[in-house]
Scaffold this motif. Structure first.
Motif, PDB file in Angstrom:
ATOM      1  N   SER A   2       0.845  -1.186   0.000  1.00  0.00           N
ATOM      2  CA  SER A   2       0.000   0.000   0.000  1.00  0.00           C
ATOM      3  C   SER A   2       0.885   1.242   0.000  1.00  0.00           C
ATOM      4  N   TYR A   3       0.273   2.388  -0.367  1.00  0.00           N
ATOM      5  CA  TYR A   3       1.018   3.639  -0.362  1.00  0.00           C
ATOM      6  C   TYR A   3       1.478   3.992   1.044  1.00  0.00           C
ATOM      7  N   ASN A   4       0.661   3.668   2.040  1.00  0.00           N
ATOM      8  CA  ASN A   4       1.038   3.983   3.420  1.00  0.00           C
ATOM      9  C   ASN A   4       2.246   3.180   3.873  1.00  0.00           C
ATOM     10  N   GLU A   5       2.301   1.903   3.473  1.00  0.00           N
ATOM     11  CA  GLU A   5       3.463   1.071   3.815  1.00  0.00           C
ATOM     12  C   GLU A   5       4.713   1.614   3.147  1.00  0.00           C
ATOM     13  N   LEU A   6       4.564   1.983   1.848  1.00  0.00           N
ATOM     14  CA  LEU A   6       5.700   2.541   1.120  1.00  0.00           C
ATOM     15  C   LEU A   6       6.152   3.853   1.762  1.00  0.00           C
ATOM     16  N   ALA A   7       5.185   4.683   2.144  1.00  0.00           N
ATOM     17  CA  ALA A   7       5.511   5.969   2.764  1.00  0.00           C
ATOM     18  C   ALA A   7       6.280   5.776   4.062  1.00  0.00           C
ATOM     19  N   LYS A   8       5.839   4.824   4.898  1.00  0.00           N
ATOM     20  CA  LYS A   8       6.530   4.549   6.161  1.00  0.00           C
ATOM     21  C   LYS A   8       7.986   4.172   5.916  1.00  0.00           C
ATOM     22  N   SER A  22      11.166  19.582   5.303  1.00  0.00           N
ATOM     23  CA  SER A  22       9.957  19.758   4.501  1.00  0.00           C
ATOM     24  C   SER A  22       9.970  18.734   3.376  1.00  0.00           C
ATOM     25  N   VAL A  23       8.808  18.492   2.804  1.00  0.00           N
ATOM     26  CA  VAL A  23       8.701  17.571   1.682  1.00  0.00           C
ATOM     27  C   VAL A  23       7.651  18.105   0.721  1.00  0.00           C
ATOM     28  N   SER A  24       7.948  18.007  -0.553  1.00  0.00           N
ATOM     29  CA  SER A  24       7.013  18.394  -1.600  1.00  0.00           C
ATOM     30  C   SER A  24       7.152  17.370  -2.716  1.00  0.00           C
ATOM     31  N   HIS A  25       6.485  17.604  -3.820  1.00  0.00           N
ATOM     32  CA  HIS A  25       6.620  16.647  -4.931  1.00  0.00           C
ATOM     33  C   HIS A  25       6.435  17.346  -6.261  1.00  0.00           C
ATOM     34  N   CYS A  26       6.925  16.701  -7.317  1.00  0.00           N
ATOM     35  CA  CYS A  26       6.657  17.137  -8.684  1.00  0.00           C
ATOM     36  C   CYS A  26       5.936  15.990  -9.374  1.00  0.00           C
ATOM     37  N   ILE A  27       6.034  15.889 -10.664  1.00  0.00           N
ATOM     38  CA  ILE A  27       5.248  14.878 -11.358  1.00  0.00           C
ATOM     39  C   ILE A  27       5.828  13.473 -11.227  1.00  0.00           C
ATOM     40  N   THR A  28       7.101  13.356 -10.861  1.00  0.00           N
ATOM     41  CA  THR A  28       7.692  12.018 -10.770  1.00  0.00           C
ATOM     42  C   THR A  28       8.411  11.751  -9.460  1.00  0.00           C
ATOM     43  N   ARG A  29       8.665  12.771  -8.651  1.00  0.00           N
ATOM     44  CA  ARG A  29       9.532  12.524  -7.500  1.00  0.00           C
ATOM     45  C   ARG A  29       9.116  13.282  -6.243  1.00  0.00           C
ATOM     46  N   LEU A  30       9.438  12.669  -5.109  1.00  0.00           N
ATOM     47  CA  LEU A  30       9.315  13.338  -3.819  1.00  0.00           C
ATOM     48  C   LEU A  30      10.564  14.183  -3.625  1.00  0.00           C
ATOM     49  N   GLY A  66       7.700   7.966  -9.815  1.00  0.00           N
ATOM     50  CA  GLY A  66       6.975   7.694 -11.054  1.00  0.00           C
ATOM     51  C   GLY A  66       5.592   8.325 -11.013  1.00  0.00           C
ATOM     52  N   ASN A  67       4.690   7.794 -11.826  1.00  0.00           N
ATOM     53  CA  ASN A  67       3.363   8.402 -11.963  1.00  0.00           C
ATOM     54  C   ASN A  67       2.548   8.404 -10.679  1.00  0.00           C
ATOM     55  N   HIS A  68       2.858   7.516  -9.733  1.00  0.00           N
ATOM     56  CA  HIS A  68       2.068   7.405  -8.506  1.00  0.00           C
ATOM     57  C   HIS A  68       2.517   8.381  -7.421  1.00  0.00           C
ATOM     58  N   VAL A  69       3.392   9.312  -7.767  1.00  0.00           N
ATOM     59  CA  VAL A  69       3.968  10.170  -6.732  1.00  0.00           C
ATOM     60  C   VAL A  69       2.927  10.997  -5.972  1.00  0.00           C
ATOM     61  N   PRO A  70       1.836  11.478  -6.592  1.00  0.00           N
ATOM     62  CA  PRO A  70       0.865  12.232  -5.779  1.00  0.00           C
ATOM     63  C   PRO A  70       0.274  11.396  -4.647  1.00  0.00           C
ATOM     64  N   ASN A  71      -0.007  10.115  -4.928  1.00  0.00           N
ATOM     65  CA  ASN A  71      -0.558   9.232  -3.902  1.00  0.00           C
ATOM     66  C   ASN A  71       0.460   8.946  -2.804  1.00  0.00           C
ATOM     67  N   VAL A  72       1.710   8.710  -3.236  1.00  0.00           N
ATOM     68  CA  VAL A  72       2.769   8.428  -2.263  1.00  0.00           C
ATOM     69  C   VAL A  72       3.044   9.667  -1.419  1.00  0.00           C
ATOM     70  N   TYR A  73       3.044  10.831  -2.066  1.00  0.00           N
ATOM     71  CA  TYR A  73       3.265  12.083  -1.341  1.00  0.00           C
ATOM     72  C   TYR A  73       2.201  12.281  -0.264  1.00  0.00           C
ATOM     73  N   GLN A  74       0.943  12.044  -0.631  1.00  0.00           N
ATOM     74  CA  GLN A  74      -0.135  12.213   0.333  1.00  0.00           C
ATOM     75  C   GLN A  74       0.051  11.284   1.522  1.00  0.00           C
ATOM     76  N   ALA A  75       0.463  10.040   1.214  1.00  0.00           N
ATOM     77  CA  ALA A  75       0.698   9.069   2.284  1.00  0.00           C
ATOM     78  C   ALA A  75       1.878   9.485   3.156  1.00  0.00           C
ATOM     79  N   VAL A  76       2.939  10.040   2.539  1.00  0.00           N
ATOM     80  CA  VAL A  76       4.105  10.503   3.292  1.00  0.00           C
ATOM     81  C   VAL A  76       3.710  11.634   4.237  1.00  0.00           C
ATOM     82  N   GLN A  87       1.960  22.331  -4.151  1.00  0.00           N
ATOM     83  CA  GLN A  87       2.531  21.430  -5.162  1.00  0.00           C
ATOM     84  C   GLN A  87       3.586  22.169  -5.975  1.00  0.00           C
ATOM     85  N   GLN A  88       4.765  21.586  -6.033  1.00  0.00           N
ATOM     86  CA  GLN A  88       5.850  22.222  -6.767  1.00  0.00           C
ATOM     87  C   GLN A  88       5.829  21.725  -8.193  1.00  0.00           C
TER      88      GLN A  88
END
Length: 647
Positions: A2-8, A22-30, A66-76, A87-88
């Motif tokens: 899950s995204y939460n497991e990956l975020a942890k 701080s943490v932000s994201h773009c279209i492919t990376r945290l 990759g493409n899932h970075v918005p979901n991973v960012y939210q979980a992070v 959003q940067q």
């Protein structure tokens, strides 16, 4: 996973939430700002199945997802209790580039378009020298002279080609750059330079220069600009600035011819009077400096340049040495610098052969042979990024073997005498055009054999190819133990189906390896292809859904109905335009069909702003497929077959 497991796991591996400023994201990376980057476990992150790669740049610790970075960012943000940042809208960097990074970016964009021609003409010139050395022809024969004209013509008039690419990079009119260069290499000036000297400037200094002509009474130092590199780059840089000024003030009705008229009238004389001589002295100083370092300790130079060359390639900093190479050829007639790197690709394929013979991973074994073949011809990226770098030890071994090869080349005095191709086809360019086969040539042959054998043997016995903790990122559908360890990839492998993906653009096909962005070119984001667009319309390549559309509208993420995850990235570094010159016709979550208009962009305005419009089209879940076949066409229209994903 899950995204939460990956975020942890990501938070833990960057040093814990207490290490995150701080943490932000773009279209492919945290994009993390860490209090102490030394606490981050970069190796573990690079080996993590949910992470593509890690980059550290200008104070940012970038974890490419990759493409899932918005979901991973939210979980992070949720898992770490961080405040959500605005959003940067950056793909490569939003931060200011350092001077060296800017220099590398400029040089790579100037030289990449002409490399194929430099290689092609280098092959002809190299083999011409080989035929003379073997006694198959005389330098006085018509055959030799014609082949020499083909091989030497491009390099002789290199400033004209650089005038085009440099002016394009600086945001000016490319043909204007060619016109400036044509004036610099005009043959009539070479005859004048050999005429009567009317005065001498800077007498008694290293810059002492005879003067044969004046311009409006001002002395002109006539230099030889044929085959030169530095003067035309300087000249086009200033020309682009002057042209933009005139573009802003000249009335539209006469702009098309008055702007180039005034620009040429100003820049060409200034180049002959000031820019050209200064640039030439800089070029001569660089050449003399490289020679001095080489003469002082050739074996040390060979070890350092040879051993670190592949590392330079990975980070893209090798482009900082390329102009020195061409400058040495133009100023001195030979080059020792890049010559010392020649053994690197042979060390790389030696290591790949060792992997091929020892690996138990079936997919890795299948990838090794084509990587070996491409490396034989000097294209080492598939070997580096697909085989040795993920395995780590073979890559380190190849660097060691390359250092030994570089030392042998340096000690024996091997040098390159013409620009040319890579790999085995570059061998003839080590033949001296007048002396033929020398000691240096034999030293070069010994170096590549030693580098190859050393890398092969060390990988065979010390490569650790089948270590369980190696963290190889190659996914093998036939080895269930790997996909079972990564449920995300296992699920993607099961759901993604074979599919035809059509071109979203009209334009010229650019191999992904030639895209001027290392993350895309290295296939770190996935396999794909580049297109140099002929117009400014992007249409859907598949039936599916828009999963991501950035505020800047320069990048679109699509998931097709068949499971392909596609990234269309319009231009390079175009995020810095902040949406200017882009118009989006879709929103995130929209259902789309093949041929639907997605985004419109102004090609000319983006180029004028100084950004390449080459557009990578990437299948970001490439690991879900057995193979991805690319079109063999050089030109495509919207709707033409571009990629085929195969199970």
């Amino acid at each position: 996973m899950s995204y939460n497991e990956l975020a942890k796991e990501i938070i833990e591996l960057v040093g814990g939430k207490e290490n995150v400023s701080s943490v932000s994201h773009c279209i492919t990376r945290l994009r993390f700002h860490l209090k102490d980057e030394g606490k981050a476990n970069t190796e573990a992150l690079n080996n993590h199945d949910g992470v593509v790669t890690v980059r550290q740049s200008a104070g940012q610790y970038q974890v490419v997802i990759g493409n899932h970075v918005p979901n991973v960012y939210q979980a992070v943000v949720e898992e770490g209790g961080f405040e959500a940042q605005k959003q940067q809208n950056t793909e490569e960097t939003e931060e200011k580039k350092g001077l060296f990074n800017k220099f590398v970016d400029i040089i790579s964009n100037i030289f990449i378009p002409i490399l194929p021609l430099l290689m092609a003409t280098g092959i002809i010139k190299g083999f011409n020298s080989l035929f003379v050395a073997l006694g198959w022809m005389e330098t006085t024969s018509g055959t030799y002279q014609l082949l020499n004209a083909i091989g030497d013509g491009f390099f002789t008039f290199l400033p004209i080609f650089l005038g085009y690419t440099a002016m394009k990079k600086f945001g000016g009119t490319p043909f204007l750059g060619m016109a400036i260069a044509a004036a610099l290499v005009h043959p009539s000036l070479a005859g004048i330079a050999e005429g009567e000297t009317i005065k001498t400037l800077f007498s008694g200094t290293i810059f002492e220069s005879p003067v044969q002509i004046t311009f409006l009474g001002i002395p002109v130092i006539l230099m030889s600009y044929t085959s030169s590199v530095v003067p035309i780059i300087f000249a086009t840089f200033f020309a682009s600035k002057v042209e933009r000024k005139f573009q802003a003030i000249i009335p539209t009705v006469v702009k098309s011819f008055i702007v180039p008229f005034l620009t040429l009238l100003i820049i060409v004389p200034i180049t002959f009077l000031v820019i050209g001589p200064i640039a030439t002295w800089i070029a001569q100083s660089i050449g003399a400096g490289v020679s001095a370092i080489y003469d002082f300790a050739p074996i040390v130079a060979g070890i350092v340049i040879g051993g670190f060359w592949q590392v330079f390639v990975i980070f893209g900093v090798h482009w900082g040495l390329i102009p020195i190479y061409y400058n040495n050829l133009a100023v001195q007639g030979s080059d020792m610098l890049i010559a010392m790197t020649f053994a690197a690709s042979f060390a790389q394929i030696g290591a790949v052969l060792g992997v091929w013979l020892t690996t138990k991973n079936k997919k890795l074994k299948r990838l090794s042979f084509p990587a070996f073949i491409s490396g034989l011809f000097g294209v080492s990226e598939p070997a580096i990024y697909g085989i040795t770098l993920p395995l780590k030890r073979p890559f380190i071994i190849s660097c060691i073997a390359s250092a030994v090869g570089g030392a042998i080349i340096a000690v024996t005095g091997a040098a390159l005498y013409s620009a040319g191709p890579l790999g085995i086809l570059k061998i003839p360019t080590f033949i001296h055009p007048e002396q033929g086969i020398t000691t240096g040539f034999w030293g070069m042959l010994i170096s590549i054999v030693v580098a190859f054998v050393l890398a092969f043997v060390l990988t065979l016995f010390f490569g650790g190819v089948n270590r369980k903790d190696k963290g190889v990122t190659v996914v093998d559908e036939e080895n269930k133990d790997q996909t079972d360890e990564n449920p995300v990839i296992a699920h993607a492998t099961e759901t993604a189906q074979a599919e035809n993906i059509v071109s979203p653009l009209n334009g010229e096909i650019i191999p992904l390896a030639e895209v001027p962005d290392q993350v895309f070119a290295s296939e770190a984001m996935g396999k794909g292809i580049g297109i140099n667009p002929a117009d400014g319309q992007v249409k859907s390549p598949v039936n599916g859904i828009i999963t991501t559309i950035f505020n800047t509208k320069h990048a679109i993420g699509i998931t097709s109905d068949q499971g392909a995850e596609i990234l269309i990235h319009i231009g390079i570094d175009t995020v810095q335009l902040d949406g200017k010159h882009f118009t989006a016709h879709i929103n995130q979550g929209d259902q789309i069909k093949v041929g639907d208009l997605l985004v419109e962009f102004d090609v000319d305005a983006i180029k004028k702003a100084g950004y390449p419009v080459i557009t990578p089209i990437i299948v970001t879940n490439s690991n879900a497929y057995g193979d991805i076949e690319l079109t063999a066409s050089k030109q495509v229209n919207q709707g033409d077959l571009l990629l085929i994903t195969k199970k």
